[in-house]
Design a protein around this motif. Structure first.
Motif, mmCIF file in Angstrom:
data_model
loop_
_atom_site.group_PDB
_atom_site.id
_atom_site.type_symbol
_atom_site.label_atom_id
_atom_site.label_comp_id
_atom_site.label_asym_id
_atom_site.label_seq_id
_atom_site.Cartn_x
_atom_site.Cartn_y
_atom_site.Cartn_z
ATOM 1 N N HIS A 1 0.854 -1.188 0.000
ATOM 2 C CA HIS A 1 0.000 0.000 0.000
ATOM 3 C C HIS A 1 0.889 1.237 0.000
ATOM 4 O O HIS A 1 1.960 1.236 0.589
ATOM 5 N N ALA B 1 -7.342 0.172 7.519
ATOM 6 C CA ALA B 1 -7.259 0.608 6.130
ATOM 7 C C ALA B 1 -6.361 -0.334 5.336
ATOM 8 O O ALA B 1 -6.682 -0.719 4.207
ATOM 9 N N SER C 1 -8.081 -3.188 2.363
ATOM 10 C CA SER C 1 -7.976 -2.679 1.001
ATOM 11 C C SER C 1 -6.906 -3.476 0.259
ATOM 12 O O SER C 1 -6.018 -4.075 0.878
ATOM 13 N N ILE D 1 -3.461 4.837 0.690
ATOM 14 C CA ILE D 1 -4.103 5.229 1.947
ATOM 15 C C ILE D 1 -3.679 6.668 2.212
ATOM 16 O O ILE D 1 -2.479 6.971 2.266
ATOM 17 N N ASP E 1 -9.146 5.146 2.750
ATOM 18 C CA ASP E 1 -8.577 4.049 1.962
ATOM 19 C C ASP E 1 -9.426 3.820 0.718
ATOM 20 O O ASP E 1 -10.480 4.427 0.540
#
Lengths: 513, 226
Positions: free
Chosen positions: A381, A412, A416, A422, A439
């Motif tokens: 992420h 988050a 996701s 994020i 997110d």
């Protein structure tokens, strides 16, 4: 402390009570002018009888006027005044009206009959009317006492706790008549005043002596009644009159027994409330334990399976797999550590504000620390931070603030897809700091958005997702509320999927030194 | 070495990413299902040799999954769960699970259970007439029982219990099932069961105070060690 409902009950009762207590006061012999009444009546009838005698032309008619007066005195003032009046009337009749007039001397024969018959009639009518009046008065008094006790009982029933009972006592008849009523409960085997006694140690000692001694103790400072509940002694009631004022002891005893039952009921009620609170705490504990045992075992399972696989299959696993297993062990240790931190902070929040220490924190510092750690855990992420323009300060607990933000960011990351972004924004608005974590994940169904802040609540998902402990957002909420903030969740965000969680915390304002 | 097709049902990605490569290293074919419905359809479509099932699934209760699988398949099911309550285990075993492994576990233990379950399933397919485990030999056709080559005389009840245990060798047989096997009623007094297991141990164990064949699974039932 004094609920609306109960105070209404007392207010309505007190109107009727006011009139009744005054009448009771009068009946107890404190009414003004009552001792002059018989004399006035008798004097009036005597004057009437003497002046009318020439017109009526006969001592019999005048005698009847006297008898009327005595009957009235009996009916208004009772037996004793009416008998005294009868005696006086007999003398007046003999002196003024019976021949020979203006002398007590009696002639013989016929002259003797009228005074004797008059005296007899006067006494009998005085006796009858006086006794009747006394009986009626007694009945009325009993009736008033009963009604007054009934009122008190009604007010006591509405009293939710022991301090409320003490308040009710001030509304009772003796309380309204200026008596002081001190309620004592038992603590550590001794009498304990419900209201602050200040320097009245003597009252407490009097209450104490009735707890172990007789049920009613009269002393120069007052009367102490032991309060007996249905099972055991529950306290004491000390009554102190203004000056030499008196209230029927039977009435006070009845009052004491009513108060005793009310105190016992209040004690039972508080015991039940306590038991219910304990039960809720127990329920919470067992939910926590079962959740914890599951949550701790899940990462432990991965750690144990990975480590034992590396031992048993070390050579047979390729390098990539071995590294993956080792990475898994490290990640799961981190997860265990987070669960432990959550539990510790939860117990701090649970125990109330005592152990929560507020200190002035820079929001950017906290965000930087938390994001740095989160980036190590991020599964591909991208975590972007837009810091506030100037340094924003809030008053909060460091560990809790970091944990709350970590929990929100962790959610988050968990919910996701890898590779998504994020976004963390810190802003200020109207004296508050807004910290938003957004997110691009799967979002939270609208029906479940309120419940995600409940402890142990987990959103049911129909596809694979790591299950959280159900504590993360509950702790975040507990934290912001402890520091006068709030937390809210929006999902889906307009136009696209994803969840946005905003933490509001009041800005720290420097107070002048 | 064990080869075969393992269906792994667990919604915890971290655990799946450990078990999958290790089972593959063992030479197994691995199918992963992350919820109950996927597990049920994988059983029907994939015909696995053994199912590793986590009871805490996101979509349905693990016990319901066992029940549905049992409607169509006799595949060995090994329950893996972090819920350690006896009642959970008994319910899962009564629904038709073959074995139960507590989380956390070591890989060796899990592999041994998988091997035992696969072997048992193979053996029951071949409908063996003779069961052998260590010193114990049970001939199901003649009802002959031998320990270390010596014939042992068992009472009818003792034989029924040993028969039930041997037919499910290596697997926990719940009190309820043993009572049904020996007394024809699941509700019979489990006190009888304890007494008869004791008598059976006197006859088949080398040292009845330290049983090595008929193992007690506290709160659940008994297991005949393979």
């Amino acid at each position: 402390m004094w609920p609306e409902k109960a105070s209404d009950g007392v207010g309505m009762g007190s109107m009727a009570q006011k009139g009744r207590s005054y009448r009771l006061w009068q009946m107890l012999g404190h009414g003004a002018g009552s001792s002059w009444q018989p004399i006035l009546i008798l004097g009036g009838t005597a004057v009437l009888a003497i002046f009318l005698q020439p017109i009526l032309q006969g001592e019999v008619s005048s005698g009847l006027i006297f008898v009327l007066g005595i009957t009235i005195v009996g009916a208004t003032s009772g037996l004793v005044p009416s008998l005294i009046c009868a005696l006086a009337a007999s003398a007046v009749f003999n002196f003024f009206l019976a021949d020979p007039v203006l002398t007590f001397r009696m002639n013989t024969g016929n002259d003797l009959a009228p005074p004797i018959i008059f005296t007899l009639c006067a006494f009998v009518s005085g006796l009858l009317s006086g006794r009747l009046r006394d009986k009626t008065s007694q009945l009325g008094k009993t009736n008033l006492q009963l009604e007054s006790l009934l009122d008190t009982s009604r007010m006591l029933q509405a009293a939710p706790d022991i301090p409320a009972i003490q308040e009710v006592l001030k509304e009772t008849v003796p309380g309204r008549l200026g008596f002081s009523l001190w309620l004592f409960t038992i603590g550590d085997g001794r009498a304990r005043a419900v209201e602050q006694l200040a320097d009245r140690q003597d009252l407490r000692e009097l209450a104490d002596s009735t707890l172990s001694g007789e049920a009613v103790i009269r002393d120069e400072i007052g009367v102490a009644y032991r309060l007996d509940g249905s099972r055991s002694c529950v306290g004491a009631l000390v009554i102190q009159g203004p000056g030499d004022a008196q209230v029927d002891p039977a009435f006070l005893e009845a009052l004491a027994s009513l108060v005793g039952l009310a105190v016992e009921r209040a004690q039972f009620a508080s015991a039940i409330a306590e038991a219910e609170a304990n039960l809720r705490a127990e329920g919470f504990k067992s939910a926590l334990l079962s959740s914890v045992s599951h949550d701790l075992r899940t990462p432990l399972t991965t750690i144990s399976a990975s480590a034992s696989s590396l031992i048993d299959y070390g050579t047979r696993l390729d390098d990539g797999t071995s590294r993956k297993l080792l990475r898994g062990i490290v990640d799961e240790c981190d997860r265990l550590n987070r669960i432990t931190a959550n539990l510790l902070e939860l117990s701090r929040l649970q125990s109330g504000g005592a152990s929560l220490t507020g200190q002035v924190l820079s929001v950017s510092d906290v965000v930087r620390t938390v994001v740095q750690r989160a980036r190590e855990r991020a599964n591909g992420h991208e975590i972007r931070v837009s810091p506030p323009g100037q340094d924003v300060l809030v008053m909060a607990d460091t560990a809790l603030f970091e944990l709350a933000l970590t929990n929100v960011i962790q959610n988050a990351i968990q919910y996701s897809e890898p590779g998504t972004t994020i976004q963390i924004d810190a802003r200020t608005r109207d004296g508050t700091c807004l910290l938003t974590v957004t997110d691009e994940g799967c979002g939270i169904p609208i029906g479940e958005q309120d419940r995600v802040f409940d402890r142990f609540y987990r959103v049911k998902r129909d596809h694979s997702s790591p299950q959280g402990s159900g504590l993360g957002l509950a702790i975040a909420k507990g934290f912001v509320e402890a520091f006068n903030g709030s937390i809210e969740l929006t999902s889906p965000i307009a136009g696209r999927a994803g969840t946005s969680v905003t933490i509001w915390l009041p800005l720290f304002r420097e107070t002048a030194p | 070495m064990m080869a075969g097709h393992v269906l792994l049902v667990d919604d915890e990605p971290a655990l799946v990413s450990v078990l999958e490569p290790v089972l593959k290293a063992e030479g197994c074919k691995v199918t992963v299902a992350i919820d109950g419905n996927a597990a049920i359809s994988s059983v029907i479509a994939g015909d696995p040799d053994v199912v590793l099932l986590d009871l805490g699934l996101p979509d349905m209760d693990g016990k319901a999954v066992i029940q549905t699988i049992r409607d169509s398949s006799q595949v060995p099911i090994i329950v893996i769960s972090a819920r350690h309550q006896e009642s959970e285990k008994i319910a899962a075993l009564d629904e038709g699970a073959d074995d139960y492994v507590n989380k956390p576990f070591e890989i060796g233990e899990l592999m041994a259970r998988i091997r035992a379950a696969v072997r048992r399933a193979k053996a029951s397919e071949e409908a063996v007439a003779v069961f052998e485990a260590g010193p114990l030999k049970v001939d199901f056709t003649t009802r002959q029982v031998e320990v270390m080559g010596e014939p042992v005389k068992l009472s009818p009840k003792e034989y029924l219990l040993l028969h039930a245990l041997a037919r499910n060798a290596g697997k926990v047989v719940t009190h309820k099932r043993l009572l049904a096997a020996g007394w024809g009623s699941e509700g019979a007094d489990s006190q009888y069961l304890r007494v008869y297991i004791g008598l059976l141990r006197q006859k088949v164990e080398a040292d009845p105070s330290y049983p090595e064949l008929v193992i007690t699974e506290p709160g659940l039932g008994y297991r005949l060690k393979v």
